[in-house]
Design an enzyme around this catalytic site. Structure first.
Site, short mmCIF file in Angstrom:
data_model
loop_
_atom_site.label_atom_id
_atom_site.label_comp_id
_atom_site.label_asym_id
_atom_site.label_seq_id
_atom_site.Cartn_x
_atom_site.Cartn_y
_atom_site.Cartn_z
N SER A 162 -1.10 92.66 23.68
CA SER A 162 0.03 92.95 22.79
C SER A 162 -0.08 94.26 22.03
CB SER A 162 0.22 91.80 21.79
OG SER A 162 0.94 90.73 22.39
N LYS B 207 2.77 96.67 22.40
CA LYS B 207 3.93 96.72 21.51
C LYS B 207 3.96 97.99 20.66
CE LYS B 207 4.69 91.71 21.19
NZ LYS B 207 3.65 91.18 22.07
N SER C 14 4.10 89.76 16.36
CA SER C 14 3.85 89.99 17.79
C SER C 14 4.91 89.28 18.62
CB SER C 14 2.45 89.50 18.19
OG SER C 14 2.04 90.11 19.40
#
Length: 459
Positions: free
Chosen positions: A114, A117, A294
């Site tokens: 993640s 991102k 997230s």
């Protein structure tokens, strides 16, 4: 009052005032500067981040220029103690100068999870701007109404009164649409729906099928309500998010006195008369939300907004290409190879240097449009995916001082963010662990590495 008693009273009041002034000065003296105090994040009354609002204070003017000696020694020791060998990589960069202070296989591509991102967030802020909003609308056509998806995953049935950021709601859209229909003398309507804004597969390359059943993400669609969840606060996802959204809209139209039925998927005619429209929070707020929590659904929607801005198909492939193109225009494309916007795919590859330099740009006064990248990252021990970390043990020195984006997949743990060192220098960092066999130990190692920056003078 007799004169002697009046004099005594006045002297008493004067002494009391002197005492209060002295006490106030003492409190001011003892109270730490607000910019240095550790404060938990606020939600309900927090202002939206705009391009003119810096997310972090500047590096202390008197802070000495950092060198790599002491920092290299302490980080090398921590890397060695982690026992992961070349599977643990990392870098540290001084934000003010852009100088690399530490590197351990920093140009080695790794699965980012993640922390991907960060690339998506940076690209969408640069491509469409922090004030851009996503619009869901109803237009005339077909059997009466076409609900046109605008790619807003935060669209909800009815927005809570104190929600922040306040999402667009189908209830507001239904109210506008019903009013327009009634004004035209219409009381009955079939509601078709337009999903054409997004293209291609709804599941990303390499995504596991259980991502949806376990509630990690919904199949990507231009029209969904409450991120395709069975209820706004539920983890479980529905099987057909667009149909559920249309069904909810039809029920809300009925409450407004319109006899409505669910139609079929279609494409709205160009220039169709608008009956109503609602808009998402600004991209700056969406980026904050996707980084703090997230949020995979918002991340994939943002990647497609980058694609649309770069005149590419709003698909996984188009989004990935547009994100890389946008980062390259910022001088940040080297070391970034992604296939989705959320980081759920194990096919993504990013280097520690790439992540750290993206964060340098996000913290730079030269790029105020990227401020939400800084303000959206979780704070160690306080918010988001770092709320329960940095509270105990060796990493506790980073509590309230480390801002970072986490990444977790099977066999993958990553952390990239920023921290002030002991002298007030702002440092960006990225530490990436792949082929992890003990996730608990890997997380502890990442937290110790980032937390150690806050106690280092680095000179």
């Amino acid at each position: 009052m007799p004169r002697p008693e009046r004099v005594v009273a006045m002297l008493t009041l004067a002494l009391l005032n002197v005492f209060l002034v002295a006490a106030a000065l003492a409190v001011v003296k003892l109270t730490p500067d607000r910019s240095l105090a550790v404060r938990p994040p606020t939600v309900a009354d927090r202002a939206l981040v705009t391009a003119a609002a810096p997310a972090l204070g500047p590096t202390a003017a008197t802070a000495p220029l950092p060198a790599s000696g002491d920092l290299t020694s302490r980080l090398d020791n921590l890397m060695h103690a982690a026992g992961m060998g070349s599977n643990l990589t990392g870098t540290v960069i001084d934000v003010a100068t852009g100088r690399a202070l530490y590197a351990s296989n920093a140009d080695k591509p790794a699965v980012p999870a993640s922390t991907t991102k960060l690339t998506t967030s940076t690209a969408v802020l640069a491509a469409v701007g922090p004030d851009h909003r996503l619009t869901t609308k109803a237009v005339k056509g077909g059997g009466g109404v076409i609900l046109v998806g605008g790619g807003d995953p935060t669209l909800t049935r009815t927005a809570a009164k104190n929600a922040y950021p306040r999402p667009a709601s189908l209830a507001d859209l239904a109210k506008q649409t019903a009013a327009a229909l009634k004004a035209a003398g219409t009381r009955r309507a079939r509601v078709d729906y337009d999903l054409s804004l997004f293209q291609g597969p709804q599941m990303g390359p390499g995504w596991k099928s259980n991502y949806v059943s376990e509630g990690d993400v919904s199949p990507v669609s231009a029209l969904e309500v409450d991120e395709g969840r069975v209820a706004p606060t539920a983890h479980q996802r529905v099987a057909n998010a667009p149909h559920i959204a249309v069904d909810a809209f039809v029920k809300l139209l009925k409450k407004q006195g319109i006899s409505a039925t669910v139609g079929t998927s279609t494409t709205a005619p160009q220039g169709a008369q608008q009956l109503g429209a609602v808009q998402s929070p600004p991209v700056s707020a969406l980026v904050e939300e996707l980084l703090t929590r997230s949020d995979n659904d918002i991340a994939e929607a943002m990647a497609r907004q980058v694609a649309l801005a770069r005149h590419r198909p709003a698909s996984f492939a188009g989004g990935a290409a547009a994100v890389h193109e946008t980062l390259a225009r910022l001088g940040l494309g080297t070391g970034v190879g992604t296939v989705d916007g959320s980081g759920l795919s194990p096919h993504n590859r990013i280097t520690p240097n790439a992540l750290a330099r993206i964060l340098v740009a996000g913290a730079s006064p030269a790029h105020p449009e990227l401020a939400s990248v800084m303000s959206g990252m979780p704070i160690g021990g306080f918010s988001g995916t770092l709320a329960n970390r940095y509270r105990t043990g060796p990493s506790a020195t980073g509590m309230g001082l480390v801002r970072g984006k986490t990444g977790t997949l099977n066999g993958v743990n990553t952390l990239a963010g920023v921290a002030y060192d002991a002298d007030g220098r702002l440092l960006s960092f990225a530490f990436m662990a792949n082929n992890v066999t003990d996730a608990t130990a890997a997380l502890a190692a990442l937290d110790r590495l980032a937390g150690s920056l806050t106690t280092c003078g680095c000179h």
